[in-house]
Design an enzyme around this catalytic site. Sequence first.
Site, PDB file in Angstrom:
ATOM      1  CD  GLU A 191      -2.957   1.152   0.270  1.00  0.00           C
ATOM      2  OE1 GLU A 191      -3.872   0.341   0.448  1.00  0.00           O
ATOM      3  OE2 GLU A 191      -2.916   1.902  -0.714  1.00  0.00           O
TER       4      GLU A 191
ATOM      5  CG  ASP B 148      -1.044   4.692  -1.200  1.00  0.00           C
ATOM      6  OD1 ASP B 148      -1.606   4.129  -2.153  1.00  0.00           O
ATOM      7  OD2 ASP B 148      -1.431   4.581  -0.012  1.00  0.00           O
TER       8      ASP B 148
ATOM      9  CB  SER C 272      -5.181   0.877  -2.847  1.00  0.00           C
ATOM     10  OG  SER C 272      -5.793   0.419  -1.680  1.00  0.00           O
TER      11      SER C 272
ATOM     12  CG  ASP D  99     -20.458   8.866 -18.723  1.00  0.00           C
ATOM     13  OD1 ASP D  99     -20.268   8.218 -17.670  1.00  0.00           O
ATOM     14  OD2 ASP D  99     -21.571   9.008 -19.257  1.00  0.00           O
ATOM     15  CB  ILE D 100     -16.423   4.924 -17.031  1.00  0.00           C
ATOM     16  CG1 ILE D 100     -15.141   5.766 -16.906  1.00  0.00           C
ATOM     17  CG2 ILE D 100     -16.106   3.443 -17.212  1.00  0.00           C
ATOM     18  CD1 ILE D 100     -14.224   5.715 -18.109  1.00  0.00           C
TER      19      ILE D 100
END
Length: 655
Positions: A309, A313, A572, A613-614
């Site tokens: 993580e 990040d 994440s 837009d997805i």
Amino acid sequence: MFFSTALVSSLLVAGTLASPVSIPNAVHEKRTSPPQGWTRRDALDRRAILPMRIALTQGGLDQAPDWLMDVSHPDSEKFGQHWSAKDVAQAFAPSDETVKSVKAWLTSSGIGENRIKQSQSLGWLEFDATVDEAEDLLETKYHVWEHISGQPHVACDEYKIPTHLKKHVDFVTPTVHFDAKIRARDADNSSIKKRDTKSPLGNPNSGSLPKLGQWLGGKNKLIQQLEQCDTQITPNCLRALYEFPPNVYAAPGNSLGIVEYSPQAYVGSDLDIFFANFSTRQVGDRPTLDSIDGGVVQSQVMSFNYNGESDLDLEYAMTLVYPQKVTLYQAGDLVEGASFSDFLDALDGSFCASDDPNFDATYPDPLPGGYKGPKNCGGFAATKVISTSYGYNEYDLTPAYEKRQCNEYMKLGLQGVSFIFSSGDYGVAGNGGQCIAPGAPPAGDYTNTTYTDGTYGRFNPAFPSTCPYITSVGATQVKPGTNIIKALATHTQPEEACETVIYSGGGFSNVFPLPSYQSAAVKGWFKNHPPPYGADRFNNSQQTRGFPDVSANGANYVVAVDGQFALVYGTSASAPVFASILTLINEARLAIGKKSVGFINPTAYAHPEVWNDITQGGNQGCGTPGFSSATGWDPVTGLGTPNFPKLLKLYLSLP
Ligand SMILES: *[C@@H]1O[C@H](CO)[C@@H](O)[C@H](O)[C@H]1NC(C)=O
Ligand SMILES: *[C@@H]1O[C@H](CO)[C@@H](O)[C@H](O)[C@H]1NC(C)=O
Ligand SMILES: *[C@@H]1O[C@H](CO)[C@@H](O)[C@H](O)[C@H]1NC(C)=O
Ligand SMILES: *[C@@H]1O[C@H](CO)[C@@H](O)[C@H](O)[C@H]1NC(C)=O
């Protein structure tokens, strides 16, 4: 419930001595069962002194949504006119009526005015009382409790206050709350599981951490070609997808905040491997460390579940915002860890006292080997954008606790801070794929086992994603086989909802009402794309908060972890990338003397044209295909992914 005969007789005596007008009292807080690991011991010596504190209800909460709209809505004249911390403290101070009514109750109960102090933050009345006085005042009985670790604590099972004061008092301490966080039970593997309310956020088994795909090396080579962003995502793929350039500015005070919960930790040499391949000038660069409640970047235990993580990040955030810096808020020691509220305490000391020991860590840490320094209450500055890739299930916490925390995000939003959270990796299910058992009690009731194995059950929304004052980020992926350069050149959307390894968290809150800024989007989605599920699966009243708000790529990230590159998946990844893009927007605004963007949702929903837009893919979970991505906002990918040139143009046009 517990009543001793001694208590009943003392109440009778008190009753005969009390003022002629008898005020009916009502139970204010009650615990159905003691937290795990605690045993009730003796009653207390009635002459012992208790440090009593009454949390007064905050003023201003009714107007707060409007205040936040004032500074965050693009049509508002006050857009960007953020408040100071002092403005916030004054606006949310308890009303005079609240302070007077509660004081009147105390003085009429024999607590002299000269014994009562109001705290500096204005939110508390404090006085010392004998056990006798406190028991009479609250119509309760105190006992000493003992934890299996030997730690003692004073508590009661329930307490009462006058009915007319209910709206003026949040809670009283010490009462039903326990001041030590109890460790998580080992999860069992039966098909119905008990909710785990106390697992620290940074726990390596926490379902909110990113997922490891495959390690690269040997046959699986690192690719650095934009044509192959469908198989490996790198910083340049993200720049191409969302059309943002490498950053050039570094305005003072615009560091990007990334929050990590111990024992999650980054590895310096991993950052360097990443930088050597993707941002050579940054080799040796490290985040600025803000250590909260003994937060350390530990190096004793190293594995993907401890480093994945933080490495993910920081490698992406630091690269995308360079030459701007990243501030790493490392929260919690290695014994107890920390919660979102513990982190917020460090930003705002007045929030400290509302911690709930059921969910939050206690500092100094009472457990062996823990951090013995004082708890961090205030003293840490909030960066303009704060990204957090951890999350709870909304169902794991109590609504009262969630609302208090959510209001704190609102107060920081008023001050111009953008809070970005990942929406979860299990589609409509919760962390680890958990779903709420049919017929289970509402959130906040811990009397029954409540989770299924994930093959059936109610959808399980994420917190704080359901808090209407933060921005929740879902995950997309490049459609397999798509060359993004070609797709972008022909104005073809190269992305869809993420359906590789993880599914974008999304759905509707069971706690928070539908915010005004989102109302048209959510109602439009129900009307145009009615979901094939009923109230047995989710709150389909169209009156609760939907999430996520936006999305960003969350699949196939190339991340250096423990000396090797791996492919990593999760919202994440989406959260820090989105936060990096917002930081670049802030750079551009700060460069021309404007303020940070602050809470973005009102602007985001008022301008759907600045998002890509997805419209394909879904977020399966709980034995269903989940919801489907669709034209406009949807509870899979929100409004869509950022279109940087349009977003920038919009934000530069706003005051
Ligand atoms: C849990 O799994 C273990 C091994 O996988 C098995 O031995 C045990 O019986 C299981 N327990 C339950 C309650 O299903
Ligand atoms: C890229 O990373 C690899 C580790 O996988 C490392 O061996 C190599 O030296 C790096 N490339 C450069 C140009 O530094
Ligand atoms: C606990 O919840 C289950 C459903 O999850 C229900 O069938 C059962 O009756 C409940 N038990 C109690 C004691 O409330
Ligand atoms: C759904 O939310 C609405 C609005 O908060 C509430 O009135 C209703 O009781 C909820 N429905 C269920 C089934 O929880």
